[in-house]
Write an enzyme that holds these catalytic residues in place. Structure first.
Site, mmCIF file in Angstrom:
data_model
loop_
_atom_site.group_PDB
_atom_site.id
_atom_site.type_symbol
_atom_site.label_atom_id
_atom_site.label_comp_id
_atom_site.label_asym_id
_atom_site.label_seq_id
_atom_site.Cartn_x
_atom_site.Cartn_y
_atom_site.Cartn_z
ATOM 1 N N ARG A 1 38.425 37.124 70.645
ATOM 2 C CA ARG A 1 39.564 37.967 70.285
ATOM 3 C C ARG A 1 39.738 39.078 71.301
ATOM 4 O O ARG A 1 38.904 39.266 72.158
ATOM 5 C CB ARG A 1 39.386 38.549 68.878
ATOM 6 C CG ARG A 1 38.159 39.419 68.722
ATOM 7 C CD ARG A 1 38.097 40.030 67.316
ATOM 8 N NE ARG A 1 36.904 40.852 67.178
ATOM 9 C CZ ARG A 1 36.619 41.596 66.117
ATOM 10 N NH1 ARG A 1 37.434 41.629 65.072
ATOM 11 N NH2 ARG A 1 35.513 42.321 66.068
ATOM 12 N N ASN B 1 44.129 45.483 65.527
ATOM 13 C CA ASN B 1 42.819 45.632 64.881
ATOM 14 C C ASN B 1 41.828 46.184 65.881
ATOM 15 O O ASN B 1 41.620 45.602 66.953
ATOM 16 C CB ASN B 1 42.320 44.264 64.391
ATOM 17 C CG ASN B 1 41.014 44.373 63.618
ATOM 18 O OD1 ASN B 1 41.017 44.765 62.448
ATOM 19 N ND2 ASN B 1 39.899 44.086 64.272
ATOM 20 N N GLU B 2 41.207 47.284 65.555
ATOM 21 C CA GLU B 2 40.122 47.845 66.370
ATOM 22 C C GLU B 2 40.458 47.853 67.857
ATOM 23 O O GLU B 2 39.797 47.177 68.666
ATOM 24 C CB GLU B 2 38.806 47.099 66.106
ATOM 25 C CG GLU B 2 38.281 47.321 64.695
ATOM 26 C CD GLU B 2 36.914 46.663 64.431
ATOM 27 O OE1 GLU B 2 36.512 45.807 65.231
ATOM 28 O OE2 GLU B 2 36.274 47.015 63.432
ATOM 29 N N GLU C 1 37.304 49.265 56.664
ATOM 30 C CA GLU C 1 36.287 48.226 56.495
ATOM 31 C C GLU C 1 34.965 48.915 56.194
ATOM 32 O O GLU C 1 34.433 49.642 57.025
ATOM 33 C CB GLU C 1 36.139 47.377 57.769
ATOM 34 C CG GLU C 1 37.426 46.699 58.205
ATOM 35 C CD GLU C 1 37.269 45.811 59.444
ATOM 36 O OE1 GLU C 1 36.116 45.640 59.907
ATOM 37 O OE2 GLU C 1 38.284 45.307 59.943
ATOM 38 N N GLN D 1 30.169 34.206 60.314
ATOM 39 C CA GLN D 1 29.684 33.495 59.133
ATOM 40 C C GLN D 1 28.418 34.132 58.564
ATOM 41 O O GLN D 1 28.083 33.887 57.408
ATOM 42 C CB GLN D 1 29.461 32.008 59.428
ATOM 43 C CG GLN D 1 28.392 31.741 60.447
ATOM 44 C CD GLN D 1 28.268 30.262 60.810
ATOM 45 O OE1 GLN D 1 27.853 29.930 61.886
ATOM 46 N NE2 GLN D 1 28.662 29.367 59.935
ATOM 47 N N MET D 2 27.725 34.948 59.350
ATOM 48 C CA MET D 2 26.539 35.631 58.831
ATOM 49 C C MET D 2 26.877 37.049 58.353
ATOM 50 O O MET D 2 25.962 37.851 58.110
ATOM 51 C CB MET D 2 25.442 35.690 59.895
ATOM 52 C CG MET D 2 24.925 34.339 60.340
ATOM 53 S SD MET D 2 24.108 33.396 59.021
ATOM 54 C CE MET D 2 22.482 34.202 59.017
#
Lengths: 647, 647, 647
Positions: free
Chosen positions: A103, A141-142, A313, A362-363
């Site tokens: 990204r 985003n960020e 977040e 995913q973690m």
């Protein structure tokens, strides 16, 4: 004081959406952020939009009574866009394009990409701008994540030249400002100028400074273009961006001025592991985070949002991206949430609703496990939701009595020329903040051009470029002013001032920095205050002054001088010395300080004082005897919170 | 014995120049170096020269009675030149061009650039070659700084092939010399050969060795072209270059042969921080520099200049370029100056007259502060100037009784194949030098092809390529010869000699190196000498020999053997063992050694002995009782100097 | 049980060859490997072959009765080939071609190069395929050495796309498998896909996993093409490849399936220095190598060769390529040789006959010194040859009672997402193996798809992708099964399983991994087993289970659970805990364990048990009293070997 969550409906079967929405509402969540990485789903092929899924997602969430924060998806240009316009890619300091596959693979300076962003944002705004459930927009985003603020491609070079032409009008003025007479760096026209990368040895520091200023301005204008579009297309909605922790590559105050609300992404354990502190700290606060990491950013972004700020977040469990990824102490997700509210947050939104079973994160835990069972973070969010009902809504934070002047530009300058390894304005500000907080003081962060009126104590940990105008505002405040090393050591061009450091401060404090040195660990300066010896570190300045010394170096030279309410520190104080500086100057400012138990922090919002225990051991709650506790008990367990009324 | 200063008139308003010149003269400065980075000012546009400013600067300085060292400005080609000829840029080992924006962004192999240099040097020489105030020329500046000796572009590749064709005549000879039969590296013609970068794993060591020899020769021929021009255009002037510290990428003896005077840039604290010694040393000598760093280079460059040498840039206060930048101990600038004179310097020139308030070196101290107040270094220079008047002029250094053979090529070889991390010929030479100096011995550095006649003791710390001719000269000297590990371990092609190491030394010393090993820290070899155990480090050779052992390894195998006046060390001795080696071999050579107090060094010039205390504590001056001190006192404070007559 | 040697006749004068051959035979060597780097000699110019030298070399060796292992020379394409086809070069992760000048500078995906390899292999096969002395072929050399398995050029990208198209059939299936909905990574066609390098931050882990699978398949098909040619051209010969130590970038089981014999290159000291263990280990086993490094690989490659395996290159003395290069303890070359035979090797071949005096490996010892005197390694080889005559030939190793499941894919997954720094499946497998060996157990390595029948104890250190089929085979084995952390934590696509970890294992062991965390050194988990506290490290999983705990974490949560013969460990055990796990589960499996003296290992081949002492101190031989020793004595000196009959 609301709870929110980040949600990615596109990552889950549509038949789960309604249940997800219902469970969010049940949990006490009112706000849901969606869509900020979904460009490839909104526009699967060039020019062909697919809104059906997003329409359905919005309707499903709205039907459950949820308010929607809609993200513009410009942090992740789709593959087809990159393939059609490879010039939108950012270029690393090594001169190489940074490709597709993760990204933020775009350059802020790409005019092609700016136009593409305007197109997709317009399309989104036209479709959803008046939807009653859409209450806010998050731009991109960020910004800057993964070192993406500065890009070094042809687009950036071209816009940098225009930026320079605007700033300097003539190339002669630029040559003077940068001191290009040194090493034959003289330019004959703006067209000859390149970004300051790929040089044989270090580039000209003024060149680097201007490149950082330019890059920061690029973020500002990139953001503003989307803001402007959405103000028209979606009137009345809050426009926000989610900033990051320990990230300074652009001026967040400047971006914040175009927003309604500043938000940030708070990952206390990830930040501790990656950025914040000694190995001892990383072990001691392993599962709680350092007591001041969140607070520092809460206060910083409250300033960037001119009072209005959210956590967009909130870490809900272990993250995936640090070197080591421990789980929070049970209760800590709740504590972080209350900490944010105590510092004035309007909204705390958890990242993310449910752990994804695939792809890069995913973690990363969510409020729910990948098998859709509510996880520890979810249980704690539920508890906060229930407590919020009991406590009722609180007014915003009141103005603090203490201000800390934080300058992004100062951090750029110390990164460009640390002079001694490890000198970063950011960390000096953080350590100063920490000492104030250990003393129980609430802190307002203030930009160098911010409002300083009314404070009793103003800490200026370091502000290299110190303008007469800032000095005038400091003077006008009437506050006790404490300036750290390197303050006033540079002109706006990045030169040493003609009267040497601390430059214009000398009008109020008759001391001149005549020599500067940096010292390796083991050769750190020591100094003597009231007969006690204290550690300082890394930095020492020789002052030419007739002022009496508050503290001296071991060789008798002045280390801390004051001229009435103006103080100057000629070194980087260690924590014990920093505590002494706070104690002495707070006393001079007429401020009472509170000796807090180690690891405990207090913070007032409205008429409620909150205390949180970050220590791994229980602590007595620092509440007056007899006062009724609104939250928690007098034996403050690790990760626990208490609150009581203060007036 | 003169004082000088580096001055950049172009960086200051013209109305300051006359005052600067007057103040220099007042301070006792006689020589001023100017112009070495000013190409963009001499030639602001291609082919358009502007000499007016330089004319004025020279006249102003000359009018104050100052002598001028004029620098050729070829270390900093202007932007317009780079833009017109991007092929002049050097290319890094990573294959990428190294761009404009700092300095030394040129390839020594660029024929375009060589022509451009000839043009600007000719123009300067024609204009100023006969000016009576111009007494010397400095060619370029710090050849090789920032790892710029080796470049890997097409220009270098083409010239390397020609160099190889000259050296080997046939590609078959090259294939034999490099052993390209190994790994199918065989070349069919010189045209197939590339620089040894960008290989999958390490390149052929003989290929690397030749590339380093070639690169060194490129520096020599680059320098010589300017020298040749100036010899014609400016007859009678000294032609010099300013070398650096701990820098070995080209053969400085070879460049030195084309110069009248070797000069170097002495930054004791910067070198200590960046290159020289353990953390303990860096703390102990923080503000004085290691006692042997300057001396080692003084003696090395005295050799490069065949007796004539200067310090062109003397550290005057904190520098800007080390990881940490401490200030010298008060008195240390004076001590360094006297140290240079003691080692035979004709001139010590400070860098720089006044600290610049801008650009890359704005944090580098000068004799004056940026606000033009005389700084600590300036005060100390003034004191030296006064002391010089008292002491009077001294003849050059006499020939020492001890020689140390230093080989640039040996250092290239140990960089190419260290075999054990940290084995560098340079550092083994430095540690050997240090032991000699701790024993109060004056040292002459000698190139492998240098004159060895008349020495009593010759140390050969390591000389991997040991020719019969060098052995013959060592033999002819009659000296006690001490060879360190790896001496004679390579043929000129870089092969292991057919009779193994130490190769031709076996004619005089009947020992053969039959196995070599390198050992990690913690597994360092220990050895036994006269019943005492000593530490060695990193390296151990197994010797096949019938010679008796002076010292043995703990397992009883020979570690130090001697055959009459020939000695061989099969390991890298630790400091205590190195002291023993010096003590024993000096005794054999009939040399008296002096046990100096820790941190004190002595050095004779003419009939004067100087002693300097580098320790952070006071030391007794090592002067005979009753002798009259010409400088200083018998209690030698940290950073202080004493001198007395010795005959 | 034969001895061999690697020989490079092309590197020596032809008049030495006959003597070399005679001396090899005298020493007891029966096999000689030649030619694997000699392409440039076989084909000096494009299409012009020169076989004369190789004919002569083969005849000379054959005449001495030596059997020849002929290497295909494809690890070192000649310069003319690279110049004619620069597209054969491999491309680094940084996007840059990796050039000529060392070795392995080719991409496995280059179809040009595959055709060239077929051509040279065909030419060799046609000429020597039926030569009676040629008994084996080695394909290429050390596939993957110097990180060359993965290449990132256009050839690899194109073949990757085809590989993906075959695997997924539709791009929609690929998008699902990779979870590209995350961060808008969605692809519209296979043509849009690139290798996963040069991304801004980490690439998609499923993308990376597939790229590693693809790259592994490329090695398999590259190897297979040569195998297929040689099977036709040289029937009846063994076809082998020489694998490496601690190298996992491709699936060695898969390559092994196409070979007759797996061989590997065993450098115990080099591997210890570069890869294997703590600094304490590196000091303790400096000259012996860690006791389990060789054994681990011996057993692994015995599995890859389905029982048939050789050491193709045995370290004979100091090597050249480690950071430090110590010499082996005298006797150690013999011990390593016996160790290999004990683990079932058919052949141990030393690298190399004689140390080369030139090129990259000139500091690498051989059996002979560069001056052709037999070196220590040569003497020890001679001793082994004599002992072999006494001992006679032994049958292959019998099937062990203990299996260890080793998965290359698991190691790729932990490299792609370690989640905590240092989590590598390879090292967890190694530490598990080490504990089994400390307990005196012989171990068979088994691939996840290997035969598990008949084992009593199966260790699965970690197997992230755990298929139902593997679980079925584990179940069918009847063995006690011990699964380590992360086992079953991923689907074949790289997702978290829908029922969470350990995925399909839950059918037999009712525990679910509901949270995972990684912990920095100093915060390592501790756990309690039978009232004792043990150290674990780095990793902790929270289990949701009703099973009783064998061991618990200090906070009481389950750390080791068992369900009948199925065990699961929720952490990475330290050595003492690993010993306990082995002791308990071996007992459950009915296996007797042997408490071996520290540093001693035993291993059975046929009916002989061998014991080797790797400790730096003497140890009692672990032989039953009264048994007759076939080799060695009861006082086992450092580096010594004993053997006795066991049935």
């Amino acid at each position: 004081m609301r709870l929110g969550v980040c949600y990615y409906p596109e990552q889950w079967p549509q038949d789960m959406w309604a249940d997800d929405a219902a469970r969010m509402a049940e949990l006490g969540i009112s706000h849901v952020r969606i869509a900020e990485f979904a460009w490839a789903l909104m526009e699967p092929d060039p020019g062909r939009y697919d809104w059906a899924w997003l329409d359905l997602a919005i309707e499903t969430l709205a039907a459950a009574g949820l308010k929607i924060i809609l993200g513009t998806p410009t942090a992740t240009p789709p593959k087809w866009l990159v393939d059609a316009h490879p010039d939108i890619l950012s270029v690393g300091e090594d001169g190489r394009a940074r490709g597709f596959g993760s990204r933020r693979h775009y350059s802020f300076s790409s005019e092609t990409y700016r136009a593409e962003c305007a197109r997709i944002v317009t399309a989104m705004g036209e479709r959803y701008g008046h939807h009653p459930a859409v209450v806010a927009w998050q731009i991109d985003n960020e910004f800057g994540c993964h070192d993406t603020t500065l890009s070094y491609g042809a687009d950036a070079a071209a816009r940098f030249r225009r930026w320079l032409a605007t700033r300097y009008a003539s190339v002669e003025a630029l040559n003077r400002a940068w001191g290009t007479v040194f090493w034959s760096q003289i330019y004959r026209s703006f067209d000859e100028i390149q970004p300051p990368n790929l040089t044989v040895t270090e580039a000209n520091p003024s060149h680097c400074l201007d490149y950082n200023r330019f890059a920061s301005d690029e973020v500002v204008s990139f953001n503003r273009r989307q803001v402007d579009l959405l103000r028209c297309l979606s009137p009345g909605r809050d426009i926000v961006h989610n900033f990051m922790g320990f990230y300074t590559e652009f001026d967040h105050f400047a971006v914040g001025r175009d927003l309604d609300v500043a938000t940030w992404d708070s990952y206390p354990l990830g930040f501790l592991e990656m950025f914040g502190g000694s190995n001892a700290d990383k072990l001691r606060y392993l599962r709680q985070g350092h007591p001041d990491i969140s607070g520092f950013h809460h206060d910083l972004y409250r300033a960037c949002g001119r009072g209005r700020w959210w956590v967009m977040e909130q870490q809900p469990g272990p993250v995936n991206w640090a070197t080591y990824n421990p789980a929070p102490l049970p209760g800590m997700v709740r504590a972080w949430t209350w900490e944010a509210f105590a510092h004035g947050a309007e909204l705390v939104s958890y990242f993310r609703w449910r752990q994804a079973p695939f792809a890069q994160e995913q973690m990363h835990a969510g409020l729910n496990r990948p098998d859709n069972v509510l996880d520890q973070g979810g249980l704690e969010a539920l508890r906060v939701a229930q407590e919020l009902k009991t406590l009722g809504d609180l007014a915003p934070c009141r103005r603090s009595k203490v201000a800390l002047v934080f300058s992004y530009e100062a951090d750029w300058l110390t990164k460009i020329q640390p002079h001694g390894r490890g000198f970063r304005a950011l960390f000096l500000a953080f350590e100063t903040y920490s000492a104030l907080r250990r003393a129980g003081l609430d802190v307002d962060m203030v930009a160098p051009d911010g409002d300083m009126a009314g404070y009793r104590l103003i800490m200026v940990p370091t502000l290299l470029v110190l303008s007469d105008e800032v000095v005038a505002r400091l003077a006008g405040s009437g506050a006790v002013v404490v300036c750290g090393p390197r303050t006033g050591s540079r002109t706006p061009e990045g030169h040493i001032p003609a009267n040497l450091g601390p430059g214009p401060l000398q009008a109020h404090l008759a001391a001149k920095v005549v020599r500067v040195e940096s010292l390796r660990p083991g050769a750190d300066p020591k100094l003597v205050l009231d007969g006690q010896t204290y550690d300082a570190k890394l930095w020492r300045e020789d002052l030419e002054t007739c002022l009496p010394s508050r503290a001296i170096f071991e060789d008798g030279k002045p280390a801390w001088v004051a001229d009435g309410r103006w103080h100057y520190l000629a070194t980087w104080p260690g924590p014990e010395l920093m505590d002494q500086v706070v104690a002495h100057t707070a006393a001079q400012a007429g401020l009472a300080i509170t000796t807090l138990p180690e690891g405990v922090r207090i913070r007032d919002r409205d008429n409620i004082r909150f205390a949180i225990n970050f220590a791994p051991e229980a602590r007595p709650a620092p509440a007056p005897e007899g006062v009724q506790l609104l939250l928690g008990t007098r034996n403050l367990a690790p990760g626990d919170v208490v609150a009581w009324r203060i007036d």
